[in-house]
Motif scaffolding. Structure first.
Motif, PDB file in Angstrom:
ATOM      1  N   SER A 224      -3.555   4.839  -2.572  1.00  0.00           N
ATOM      2  CA  SER A 224      -2.256   4.155  -2.586  1.00  0.00           C
ATOM      3  C   SER A 224      -1.468   4.453  -3.851  1.00  0.00           C
ATOM      4  O   SER A 224      -0.356   3.960  -4.020  1.00  0.00           O
ATOM      5  CB  SER A 224      -2.458   2.644  -2.461  1.00  0.00           C
TER       6      SER A 224
ATOM      7  N   ASP B 263      -9.261   3.532  -0.849  1.00  0.00           N
ATOM      8  CA  ASP B 263      -7.969   3.015  -0.388  1.00  0.00           C
ATOM      9  C   ASP B 263      -7.037   2.745  -1.560  1.00  0.00           C
ATOM     10  O   ASP B 263      -5.836   3.042  -1.503  1.00  0.00           O
ATOM     11  CB  ASP B 263      -8.169   1.729   0.424  1.00  0.00           C
TER      12      ASP B 263
ATOM     13  N   GLN C 297      -3.172   9.071   8.177  1.00  0.00           N
ATOM     14  CA  GLN C 297      -4.350   9.011   7.321  1.00  0.00           C
ATOM     15  C   GLN C 297      -5.171   7.753   7.598  1.00  0.00           C
ATOM     16  O   GLN C 297      -6.401   7.790   7.671  1.00  0.00           O
ATOM     17  CB  GLN C 297      -3.924   9.058   5.854  1.00  0.00           C
ATOM     18  N   SER C 298      -4.507   6.620   7.749  1.00  0.00           N
ATOM     19  CA  SER C 298      -5.229   5.361   7.946  1.00  0.00           C
ATOM     20  C   SER C 298      -5.699   5.171   9.381  1.00  0.00           C
ATOM     21  O   SER C 298      -6.783   4.625   9.618  1.00  0.00           O
ATOM     22  CB  SER C 298      -4.341   4.177   7.535  1.00  0.00           C
ATOM     23  N   GLU C 299      -4.903   5.624  10.344  1.00  0.00           N
ATOM     24  CA  GLU C 299      -5.262   5.430  11.753  1.00  0.00           C
ATOM     25  C   GLU C 299      -6.218   6.504  12.267  1.00  0.00           C
ATOM     26  O   GLU C 299      -6.932   6.280  13.242  1.00  0.00           O
ATOM     27  CB  GLU C 299      -3.990   5.426  12.619  1.00  0.00           C
TER      28      GLU C 299
ATOM     29  N   ALA D  90      -2.789  11.012  -0.171  1.00  0.00           N
ATOM     30  CA  ALA D  90      -3.793   9.990   0.148  1.00  0.00           C
ATOM     31  C   ALA D  90      -5.127  10.622   0.524  1.00  0.00           C
ATOM     32  O   ALA D  90      -6.191  10.177   0.073  1.00  0.00           O
ATOM     33  CB  ALA D  90      -3.285   9.101   1.287  1.00  0.00           C
TER      34      ALA D  90
ATOM     35  N   ARG E 189       1.227   7.001   8.983  1.00  0.00           N
ATOM     36  CA  ARG E 189       0.060   6.242   9.443  1.00  0.00           C
ATOM     37  C   ARG E 189      -1.133   7.108   9.816  1.00  0.00           C
ATOM     38  O   ARG E 189      -2.218   6.599  10.096  1.00  0.00           O
ATOM     39  CB  ARG E 189       0.464   5.386  10.651  1.00  0.00           C
TER      40      ARG E 189
ATOM     41  N   ASP F  36       0.847  -1.189   0.000  1.00  0.00           N
ATOM     42  CA  ASP F  36       0.000   0.000   0.000  1.00  0.00           C
ATOM     43  C   ASP F  36       0.886   1.245   0.000  1.00  0.00           C
ATOM     44  O   ASP F  36       2.120   1.152  -0.041  1.00  0.00           O
ATOM     45  CB  ASP F  36      -0.975   0.004   1.178  1.00  0.00           C
TER      46      ASP F  36
ATOM     47  N   ALA G  66       1.593   3.391   2.312  1.00  0.00           N
ATOM     48  CA  ALA G  66       2.487   3.475   3.474  1.00  0.00           C
ATOM     49  C   ALA G  66       3.738   2.630   3.260  1.00  0.00           C
ATOM     50  O   ALA G  66       4.856   3.048   3.591  1.00  0.00           O
ATOM     51  CB  ALA G  66       1.755   3.035   4.739  1.00  0.00           C
TER      52      ALA G  66
END
Length: 521
Positions: free
Chosen positions: A458, A454, A232-234, A428, A230, A55, A57
């Motif tokens: 990516s 997502d 953006q995703s967390e 992102a 992290r 991905d 990250a």
């Protein structure tokens, strides 16, 4: 006291310079590999993403896992070389870098690849930290040393210029693994050459290794980059990300306090009381954190969205890399005739203009929309690369030369690491939200929409439409191109704004330094 200077201290242990041509060749080979491994991955990331199911990250860590240890350990490596022998540390660094390169080529998943990239970074720090002191010992004559340093700078610029093109050629014809494997035979030859052809040299009064300072700086940088990657995703307000930024801030504060109060700290904070030196450091940090960092996402855009092969993508970076390569020696000569306030501020201003021009890309654009901005930005990149090291040396007295150049190089690496993470988070977020807006009329289920967001975040580009039902493929392709172009537009525009603000700050600092010169005399 200095971390490492460009000359042997008076009374240093008697060593012979040996064959300076051998030393210069080995240093240039090492620097070419180090810089190549920063830029060559830009066009390999899409293939790494596809082969290892990575991905965004993971792709960010491909760059940052290399630059973080290089930034955190560079000054410490220089100190270790002064104390234990520069040839010894150079040889060890070459061995570690070569082993790391082989392990990267054999990586079967993103975690292994990025762990081995970190090992490469450790070796790179050892090589970079000893390079200039080795040249200083090999060329005791000032004029001969100046020519050697010129060749050193040309090597850095050349590696930056050919990186995307060479990377694209290798990926197209042999696979992404070979951008790392190619280092192995070169590294073996360079290791043997160093053991045979380099004389050993040490500093008479080497500084103590600041272990605590190194640990604090490493933790601070790693926590900062982790939080940016992290976030953006967390979720930016999540406990993990808030804790990460808190750790970064606290360890950085502890690092600064230790540097202020320590007997022999890794970084002499006195340098940061000099506005001219601060301006040089800010310039290196900003150019790396904006223009250099953004090229990684432009590489993804060229391949996954515009549909070029990695080699074709490398060709489309030529407006940036060739102008940088040409501009570097020109501005190296002009820097002796034109005031620093004009050359340094001008290089940042040109980078700003180039980033702004390139940011005009949209869904209807081809690569040519980026080319004029790349040409302009390349001039600024080449100018800053040629000017900063000599300006750093000129801004301090001789016994701080090694510290000054080491700090500037460290700030460049920190800029790259932070820029890749920060611009990646912005990319992102913007691409994901734009994708949701573009496909809203299709009324997709929430789970499917989340998967699309997502994927586009990516950097997958138009590839997100490959497995979609036929009736949705055209709409998703358009949405993917539009959202990715919007993401590239956003990061280049924000990068231009940051570079523009930095231009004003640097101009003010250099003007202040210039006013202080008569008073000092």
């Amino acid at each position: 006291m200095t971390v490492s200077t460009l000359t042997e201290p008076t009374g240093a242990p008697p060593t012979t310079p040996g064959r300076p041509g051998v030393a210069l060749t080995l240093i240039c080979v090492a620097m070419f590999m180090l810089m190549l491994d920063m830029t060559i991955v830009a066009v390999a990331l899409p293939d790494i993403q596809a082969d290892l199911h990575a991905d965004l990250a993971d792709l960010q860590w491909v760059v940052d896992a290399y630059t973080l240890p290089l930034a955190a350990l560079l000054l410490t490596a220089a100190t270790l070389g002064d104390r234990f022998g520069r040839r010894r540390l150079f040889s060890a660094g070459m061995a570690i870098f070569t082993i790391g390169s082989l392990a990267c080529a054999l990586a079967a998943d993103p975690l292994m690849l990025n762990t081995m990239r970190a090992l490469q970074g450790v070796g790179a720090a050892m090589l970079f930290g000893t390079a200039m002191p080795i040249l200083g010992h090999a060329y005791p004559d000032i004029k001969a040393r100046a020519k050697a340093i010129g060749a050193f700078g040309a090597t850095l610029a050349g590696a930056t210029a050919v990186g995307p093109l060479l990377g694209g050629f290798i990926v197209d014809n042999a696979g992404w693994q070979w951008i790392f494997a190619i280092n192995v035979p070169i590294g073996i030859v360079a290791f043997i050459g160093a053991r045979i052809g380099l004389p050993e040299s040490k500093a008479e009064k080497a500084r103590r290794v600041d272990v605590a300072g190194t640990v604090l700086l490493t933790i601070s940088l790693a926590a900062l980059v982790f939080g940016l990657i992290r976030g953006q995703s967390e979720g930016w307000g999540s406990a993990l990300i808030v804790a990460s930024f808190a750790v970064a801030a606290l360890t950085l504060l502890a690092f600064v306090l230790r540097a202020a109060r320590g007997d022999q700290p890794m970084v002499d904070l006195e340098l940061f009381r000099r506005p001219g030196f601060v301006a040089i450091g800010v310039t290196g940090f900003v150019v790396a954190g904006t223009l250099v960092a953004a090229t990684n996402y432009v590489g993804l855009y060229f391949v996954n969205t515009l549909g070029y092969t990695p080699f074709e993508a490398g060709l489309r970076f030529l407006p940036l890399t060739v102008t940088s390569f040409i501009a570097a020696p020109v501005f190296a000569q002009l820097s002796h005739r034109i005031p620093t306030i004009i050359t340094i501020t001008g290089s940042l201003a040109v980078v700003t203009g180039g980033l702004w021009w390139a940011s005009q890309v949209d869904a209807k654009s081809d690569w040519t929309a980026l080319a004029p901005g790349f040409i302009l930005a390349g001039i600024g990149l080449g100018a800053s690369s040629a000017i900063l090291s000599s300006a750093a040396l000129a801004s301090v007295e001789p016994d701080r030369a090694g510290m000054a150049t080491g700090v500037v190089n460290t700030m460049r690496q920190i800029g790259t690491a932070a820029g890749v993470a920060a611009l990646g988070a912005l990319f992102a977020g913007r691409t994901g939200s734009r994708m949701a807006s573009d496909v809203a009329p299709a009324h997709l289920p929430a789970a499917q929409l989340g998967q699309l967001q997502d994927a586009i975040a990516s950097g997958a580009g138009r590839l997100v439409a490959d497995h979609a039902p036929a009736q949705f493929r055209a709409q998703l392709t358009h949405a993917a191109v539009d959202s990715t172009a919007y993401g590239i537009h956003t990061i280049l525009l924000v990068a231009a704004m940051i570079a523009g603000a930095a231009t004003l700050v640097v101009a003010a600092l250099l003007a202040r330094a210039r006013r202080a010169e008569p008073a000092a005399q």
